[in-house]
Design a protein around this motif. Sequence first.
Motif, PDB file in Angstrom:
ATOM      1  N   UNK A   1      -1.277  15.535   6.876  1.00  0.00           N
ATOM      2  CA  UNK A   1      -1.534  16.958   6.729  1.00  0.00           C
ATOM      3  C   UNK A   1      -2.174  17.353   5.421  1.00  0.00           C
ATOM      4  N   UNK A   2      -1.958  16.551   4.361  1.00  0.00           N
ATOM      5  CA  UNK A   2      -2.456  16.964   3.041  1.00  0.00           C
ATOM      6  C   UNK A   2      -2.831  15.805   2.128  1.00  0.00           C
ATOM      7  N   UNK A   3      -2.682  14.573   2.593  1.00  0.00           N
ATOM      8  CA  UNK A   3      -3.042  13.366   1.846  1.00  0.00           C
ATOM      9  C   UNK A   3      -2.095  13.050   0.689  1.00  0.00           C
ATOM     10  N   UNK A   4      -0.957  13.704   0.609  1.00  0.00           N
ATOM     11  CA  UNK A   4       0.025  13.389  -0.426  1.00  0.00           C
ATOM     12  C   UNK A   4       0.640  12.018  -0.155  1.00  0.00           C
ATOM     13  N   UNK A   5       0.788  11.201  -1.183  1.00  0.00           N
ATOM     14  CA  UNK A   5       1.467   9.916  -1.031  1.00  0.00           C
ATOM     15  C   UNK A   5       2.960  10.195  -0.907  1.00  0.00           C
ATOM     16  N   UNK A   6       3.516   9.874   0.268  1.00  0.00           N
ATOM     17  CA  UNK A   6       4.925  10.133   0.538  1.00  0.00           C
ATOM     18  C   UNK A   6       5.788   8.878   0.501  1.00  0.00           C
ATOM     19  N   UNK A   7       5.215   7.759   0.925  1.00  0.00           N
ATOM     20  CA  UNK A   7       5.979   6.523   1.094  1.00  0.00           C
ATOM     21  C   UNK A   7       5.197   5.369   0.507  1.00  0.00           C
ATOM     22  N   UNK A   8       5.908   4.333   0.073  1.00  0.00           N
ATOM     23  CA  UNK A   8       5.282   3.154  -0.514  1.00  0.00           C
ATOM     24  C   UNK A   8       5.823   1.894   0.136  1.00  0.00           C
ATOM     25  N   UNK A   9       4.955   0.888   0.248  1.00  0.00           N
ATOM     26  CA  UNK A   9       5.401  -0.403   0.786  1.00  0.00           C
ATOM     27  C   UNK A   9       6.484  -1.015  -0.097  1.00  0.00           C
ATOM     28  N   UNK A  10       6.545  -0.623  -1.364  1.00  0.00           N
ATOM     29  CA  UNK A  10       7.581  -1.127  -2.279  1.00  0.00           C
ATOM     30  C   UNK A  10       8.986  -0.743  -1.814  1.00  0.00           C
ATOM     31  N   UNK A  11       9.087   0.355  -1.074  1.00  0.00           N
ATOM     32  CA  UNK A  11      10.391   0.862  -0.637  1.00  0.00           C
ATOM     33  C   UNK A  11      10.630   0.672   0.863  1.00  0.00           C
ATOM     34  N   UNK A  12       9.717  -0.014   1.520  1.00  0.00           N
ATOM     35  CA  UNK A  12       9.803  -0.202   2.966  1.00  0.00           C
ATOM     36  C   UNK A  12      10.715  -1.390   3.272  1.00  0.00           C
ATOM     37  N   UNK A  13      11.447  -1.304   4.377  1.00  0.00           N
ATOM     38  CA  UNK A  13      12.275  -2.423   4.804  1.00  0.00           C
ATOM     39  C   UNK A  13      12.296  -2.488   6.325  1.00  0.00           C
TER      40      UNK A  13
ATOM     41  N   UNK B   1       0.811  -1.205   0.000  1.00  0.00           N
ATOM     42  CA  UNK B   1       0.000   0.000   0.000  1.00  0.00           C
ATOM     43  C   UNK B   1       0.844   1.253   0.000  1.00  0.00           C
ATOM     44  N   UNK B   2       0.157   2.374   0.173  1.00  0.00           N
ATOM     45  CA  UNK B   2       0.790   3.690   0.164  1.00  0.00           C
ATOM     46  C   UNK B   2       0.575   4.377   1.508  1.00  0.00           C
ATOM     47  N   UNK B   3       1.546   5.193   1.890  1.00  0.00           N
ATOM     48  CA  UNK B   3       1.507   5.940   3.135  1.00  0.00           C
ATOM     49  C   UNK B   3       1.328   7.419   2.799  1.00  0.00           C
ATOM     50  N   UNK B   4       0.177   7.962   3.181  1.00  0.00           N
ATOM     51  CA  UNK B   4      -0.193   9.337   2.869  1.00  0.00           C
ATOM     52  C   UNK B   4       0.134  10.255   4.044  1.00  0.00           C
ATOM     53  N   UNK B   5       0.479  11.498   3.732  1.00  0.00           N
ATOM     54  CA  UNK B   5       0.706  12.520   4.751  1.00  0.00           C
ATOM     55  C   UNK B   5      -0.628  12.861   5.417  1.00  0.00           C
TER      56      UNK B   5
END
Length: 136
Positions: free
Chosen positions: A54-66, A48-52
């Motif tokens: 404060x503004x709902x912007x997608x900042x982080x992705x599970x694809x890049x999580x470790x 999934x995606x991690x949204x801010x």
Amino acid sequence: MSATGTKIQRSDREWREILTDEEFRVGVKEGTERAFTPGNYESEKRAGKYHCKGCDTVLWSSEHKFESGTGWPSYWQPASEGVVETKTDFKMIIPRTECHCAICGLHQGHVFKDGPPPTGERWCINGIVLDFQPDE
């Protein structure tokens, strides 16, 4: 990103209307949540995606999580170019690189040079300022 694609600026009063006290302390006053805080997404394994918050912007992705073992969600890069900005943080003895949402300025955490390939970066993020949206 904001509806207009422009930066969002809010007063402390406006932030307090949309954030909890702890979200305000971490996100606006540039604090840090405790490691291994329940619900901070450190152990979230779903795609999934991690949204801010404060503004709902997608900042982080599970694809890049470790799994960093630090107690905070960690990523080897932001979700896309330009969504996160950095500045030098002098609050500790050794200067660190702090990161913020590029749209609303909400403090996210810090980036360190001890992460995995391909970037070698560890973006150590306060989960309290995020809203996880799992992929369907």
